[in-house]
Write a protein that holds these residues in place. Structure first.
Motif, PDB file in Angstrom:
ATOM      1  N   UNK A  15       0.839  -1.206   0.000  1.00  0.00           N
ATOM      2  CA  UNK A  15       0.000   0.000   0.000  1.00  0.00           C
ATOM      3  C   UNK A  15       0.867   1.245   0.000  1.00  0.00           C
ATOM      4  N   UNK A  16       1.864   1.263   0.878  1.00  0.00           N
ATOM      5  CA  UNK A  16       2.757   2.424   0.950  1.00  0.00           C
ATOM      6  C   UNK A  16       3.538   2.603  -0.351  1.00  0.00           C
ATOM      7  N   UNK A  17       3.950   1.483  -0.932  1.00  0.00           N
ATOM      8  CA  UNK A  17       4.689   1.541  -2.191  1.00  0.00           C
ATOM      9  C   UNK A  17       3.848   2.192  -3.287  1.00  0.00           C
ATOM     10  N   UNK A  18       2.541   1.914  -3.267  1.00  0.00           N
ATOM     11  CA  UNK A  18       1.641   2.519  -4.249  1.00  0.00           C
ATOM     12  C   UNK A  18       1.588   4.037  -4.101  1.00  0.00           C
ATOM     13  N   UNK A  19       1.902   4.524  -2.909  1.00  0.00           N
ATOM     14  CA  UNK A  19       1.949   5.965  -2.649  1.00  0.00           C
ATOM     15  C   UNK A  19       3.378   6.516  -2.760  1.00  0.00           C
ATOM     16  N   UNK A  20       4.284   5.679  -3.241  1.00  0.00           N
ATOM     17  CA  UNK A  20       5.657   6.115  -3.433  1.00  0.00           C
ATOM     18  C   UNK A  20       6.489   6.168  -2.178  1.00  0.00           C
ATOM     19  N   UNK A  21       6.083   5.409  -1.160  1.00  0.00           N
ATOM     20  CA  UNK A  21       6.774   5.431   0.128  1.00  0.00           C
ATOM     21  C   UNK A  21       7.266   4.034   0.471  1.00  0.00           C
ATOM     22  N   UNK A  22       8.495   3.924   0.953  1.00  0.00           N
ATOM     23  CA  UNK A  22       9.016   2.671   1.489  1.00  0.00           C
ATOM     24  C   UNK A  22       8.758   2.687   2.995  1.00  0.00           C
ATOM     25  N   UNK A  23       7.728   1.994   3.431  1.00  0.00           N
ATOM     26  CA  UNK A  23       7.309   2.062   4.829  1.00  0.00           C
ATOM     27  C   UNK A  23       8.370   1.504   5.765  1.00  0.00           C
ATOM     28  N   UNK A  24       9.248   0.668   5.255  1.00  0.00           N
ATOM     29  CA  UNK A  24      10.320   0.108   6.090  1.00  0.00           C
ATOM     30  C   UNK A  24      11.317   1.170   6.538  1.00  0.00           C
ATOM     31  N   UNK A  25      11.292   2.319   5.857  1.00  0.00           N
ATOM     32  CA  UNK A  25      12.216   3.405   6.173  1.00  0.00           C
ATOM     33  C   UNK A  25      11.546   4.525   6.957  1.00  0.00           C
ATOM     34  N   UNK A  26      10.333   4.290   7.416  1.00  0.00           N
ATOM     35  CA  UNK A  26       9.599   5.315   8.154  1.00  0.00           C
ATOM     36  C   UNK A  26       9.221   4.812   9.543  1.00  0.00           C
ATOM     37  N   UNK A  27       9.270   5.700  10.506  1.00  0.00           N
ATOM     38  CA  UNK A  27       8.797   5.396  11.852  1.00  0.00           C
ATOM     39  C   UNK A  27       9.444   4.162  12.448  1.00  0.00           C
ATOM     40  N   UNK A  28       8.577   3.221  12.846  1.00  0.00           N
ATOM     41  CA  UNK A  28       9.060   1.989  13.471  1.00  0.00           C
ATOM     42  C   UNK A  28       9.653   1.014  12.469  1.00  0.00           C
ATOM     43  N   UNK A  29       9.407   1.267  11.184  1.00  0.00           N
ATOM     44  CA  UNK A  29       9.875   0.343  10.150  1.00  0.00           C
ATOM     45  C   UNK A  29       8.976  -0.858   9.973  1.00  0.00           C
ATOM     46  N   UNK A  30       7.861  -0.885  10.700  1.00  0.00           N
ATOM     47  CA  UNK A  30       6.922  -1.999  10.571  1.00  0.00           C
ATOM     48  C   UNK A  30       5.932  -1.736   9.442  1.00  0.00           C
ATOM     49  N   UNK A  31       5.260  -2.807   9.030  1.00  0.00           N
ATOM     50  CA  UNK A  31       4.344  -2.716   7.894  1.00  0.00           C
ATOM     51  C   UNK A  31       2.883  -2.649   8.320  1.00  0.00           C
ATOM     52  N   UNK A  32       2.618  -2.578   9.616  1.00  0.00           N
ATOM     53  CA  UNK A  32       1.239  -2.592  10.100  1.00  0.00           C
ATOM     54  C   UNK A  32       0.526  -1.265   9.945  1.00  0.00           C
ATOM     55  N   UNK A  33      -0.748  -1.271  10.306  1.00  0.00           N
ATOM     56  CA  UNK A  33      -1.591  -0.102  10.125  1.00  0.00           C
ATOM     57  C   UNK A  33      -1.128   1.122  10.889  1.00  0.00           C
TER      58      UNK A  33
END
Length: 204
Positions: free
Chosen positions: A25-43
């Motif tokens: 989902x984050x990738x679809x918005x151009x974001x690598x969620x693993x590099x943000x905040x806690x690095x987790x993929x949850x909601x």
């Protein structure tokens, strides 16, 4: 019982759970969620990084993973409650340690709660409501996740002792494995809670 089907259900459950919904989902918005905040993929992390809409999609996807794993075991592979419980637990483990993300993932709270509802409606719905209330008043996602996982194990134990016709003993396996997976994943959060430095969820 066909043990081959049970093994297939567990492997399939893990792979279903390992689908990194939040990452995609984050990738679809151009974001690598693993590099943000806690690095987790949850909601929770998706909410902090991208807002309510993407977080809602993530939560729904994470919930459906455990439900799909249990449905596959029960209705297609005909594994009975043991296979369903193991497949559901495998989905939570896959969510927390996804083979597609080098064994990174979420904390498993939403997958755990949804899986319990799919396994046992009578226990799952009250525990989900309690976890939502805990989250609403505390604003700690980690506390809500712990409530959903550890609380589910406690609730299953109580129901089996007091109202055995409302649950199967195999569900305790699900409760134990998911509680262990969530607590292990949340070790840093538990340390921050004890230290009083855990972040509350304030973005909606």
């Amino acid at each position: 019982m066909n043990w081959t089907n049970v093994v297939v259900a567990v492997l399939a459950g893990y792979l279903i759970g390992a689908i990194p919904i939040g990452f995609l989902v984050a990738k679809a918005y151009g974001v690598n969620i693993l590099q943000h905040g806690s690095g987790r993929t949850g909601g929770t992390n998706v909410l902090r990084a991208l807002g309510f809409g993407p977080a809602a999609l993530t939560v729904l996807g994470d919930a459906l993973k455990a439900v799909a794993a249990i449905a596959l075991a029960r209705h297609l592979l005909l594994t009975g409650e043991l296979g369903a419980a193991l497949a559901g637990a495998a989905a939570v483990i896959g969510h927390n340690w996804s083979v597609f993300l080098k064994f990174r993932g979420g904390a498993g709270g939403m997958s755990t709660a949804a899986g319990l509802i799919a396994l046992n409606f009578y226990v799952g719905i009250p525990m989900a409501v309690i976890a939502i209330i805990v989250f609403y008043f505390s604003r700690y996602a980690s506390v809500a996740t712990l409530t959903a996982s550890v609380g589910s194990l406690a609730a299953l134990t109580i129901v089996l002792l007091a109202f055995p016709r409302l649950a199967h003993w195999e569900h305790l396996i699900y409760g134990f494995l998911t509680a262990l997976a969530c607590v292990w994943s949340l070790r840093p959060n538990i340390q921050r809670l004890l230290a009083g430095t855990e972040r509350r969820v304030t973005r909606w």
